[in-house]
Design an enzyme around this catalytic site. Sequence first.
Site, PDB file in Angstrom:
ATOM      1  CG  HIS A 254      -7.927  97.028  30.855  1.00  0.00           C
ATOM      2  ND1 HIS A 254      -6.715  97.519  31.289  1.00  0.00           N
ATOM      3  CD2 HIS A 254      -7.653  96.183  29.831  1.00  0.00           C
ATOM      4  CE1 HIS A 254      -5.752  97.014  30.557  1.00  0.00           C
ATOM      5  NE2 HIS A 254      -6.289  96.202  29.666  1.00  0.00           N
TER       6      HIS A 254
ATOM      7  CG  HIS B 284      -1.580  91.561  30.830  1.00  0.00           C
ATOM      8  ND1 HIS B 284      -0.271  91.764  30.436  1.00  0.00           N
ATOM      9  CD2 HIS B 284      -2.351  92.085  29.840  1.00  0.00           C
ATOM     10  CE1 HIS B 284      -0.258  92.382  29.283  1.00  0.00           C
ATOM     11  NE2 HIS B 284      -1.503  92.595  28.892  1.00  0.00           N
TER      12      HIS B 284
HETATM   13  O1  G3P Z   1      -8.053  93.386  25.878  1.00  0.00           O
HETATM   14  C1  G3P Z   1      -8.003  94.744  25.643  1.00  0.00           C
HETATM   15  C2  G3P Z   1      -6.717  95.129  26.160  1.00  0.00           C
HETATM   16  O2  G3P Z   1      -6.710  94.524  27.425  1.00  0.00           O
HETATM   17  C3  G3P Z   1      -5.588  94.594  25.349  1.00  0.00           C
HETATM   18  O3  G3P Z   1      -4.433  94.913  25.946  1.00  0.00           O
HETATM   19  O4  G3P Z   1      -2.388  94.133  26.922  1.00  0.00           O
HETATM   20  O5  G3P Z   1      -4.148  95.021  28.407  1.00  0.00           O
HETATM   21  O6  G3P Z   1      -4.419  92.801  27.330  1.00  0.00           O
HETATM   22  P1  G3P Z   1      -3.837  94.177  27.214  1.00  0.00           P
HETATM   23 CA    CA Z   2      -6.637  92.169  27.775  1.00  0.00          CA
END
Ligand code: G3P
Ligand code: CA
Length: 332
Positions: A56, A98
């Site tokens: 992530h 992000h």
């Molecule tokens: O993409 C999965 C997760 O990353 C969604 O949350 O806010 O970290 O992009 P975010």
């Molecule tokens: Ca994400």
Amino acid sequence: MLTDLGRRLRFLLVVVALGLVACGEPQPRGIPVETPQPAATTAVAVDPVSPVNIAHRGASAYAPEHTLVAYALAIEMGADYVEQDLQLTRDGVLVCLHDTTLNRTTNVEEVFPDRATEVKTGGETRPVWRVSDFTLEEIKTLDAGSWFSEEFAGARVPTFQEAIDLVKGTAGMYPETKAPEEYEALGFTMEEELVRVFAANGLDTHAGQAATPIYVQSFSPESLKRLHAIAGDTYRLIQLVGGGQEALLGGEGLADVASYATGVGPAIALLVEDPSRGHAARAHGLEMHPYTVRATRLPAGYADAGAYMRYLFDDLRATGVFTDNPDLFPRR
Ligand code: G3P
Ligand code: CA
């Protein structure tokens, strides 16, 4: 004295700088595109899907999110897929970040103090530096590492092309279309640009994806439906489901999702609240990749990230997981 992790990070910084990571032999991991399943040789029912380890924002527990060093570290830690959140610059280039703004993860405030936009939230006005107000050349002057630790000072915001150059042939890609409607209002169609970049890199066919499998994710059903209309089943699509979108995990919602996507990515909080949501998604034939497991922020009752991920796979039949700690992914 440098810690073990510090030494490895220093090594990775050098590797990234030299562009060596993507030069090795392709070593595909995770679910290959259209891998023929061998005929069953036993009577034991085995789930043919081996859960995938999705880093992530890169190995974001250990290095600044969405930097090449975080991506390289994720690959070194055994990630099957490296996630990229996508934004568009003023000159229409896809970059990995992000937020729609630069202020949290770069020093934009110091470098461009006069380029903020005032926004009102909850009765308060605050300055933000939107990605879409800056050209790629300007964004490349920013430090995207120091906010995390001085050890990473000078890390840059990568373009999506640079992420492909690093990851291609070594792991899978897992981009997310972020705020596509905001970019649409500025005259950009993020999905078309994404598909164009994939095609320019030979990743627009299943054969081209053999060593670099691809998922595309979004919270926006419209964005995924557009991708499905543009590219059919070329890319596996994951419908993210956050708070406020619970209806997508109900019977009607899942049936609709199954018409354009291959799976769902529910927020872990939604599975904690009602674990049957996970079973329902799998019963609709959808893959399920919950987000996000972080060792320092686990649901109550779990002290160990590996044990929690194992629960997601064994009890909820998740087919993968987004994690900030790809090194803690439990392999059989
Ligand atoms: O993409 C999965 C997760 O990353 C969604 O949350 O806010 O970290 O992009 P975010
Ligand atoms: Ca994400």
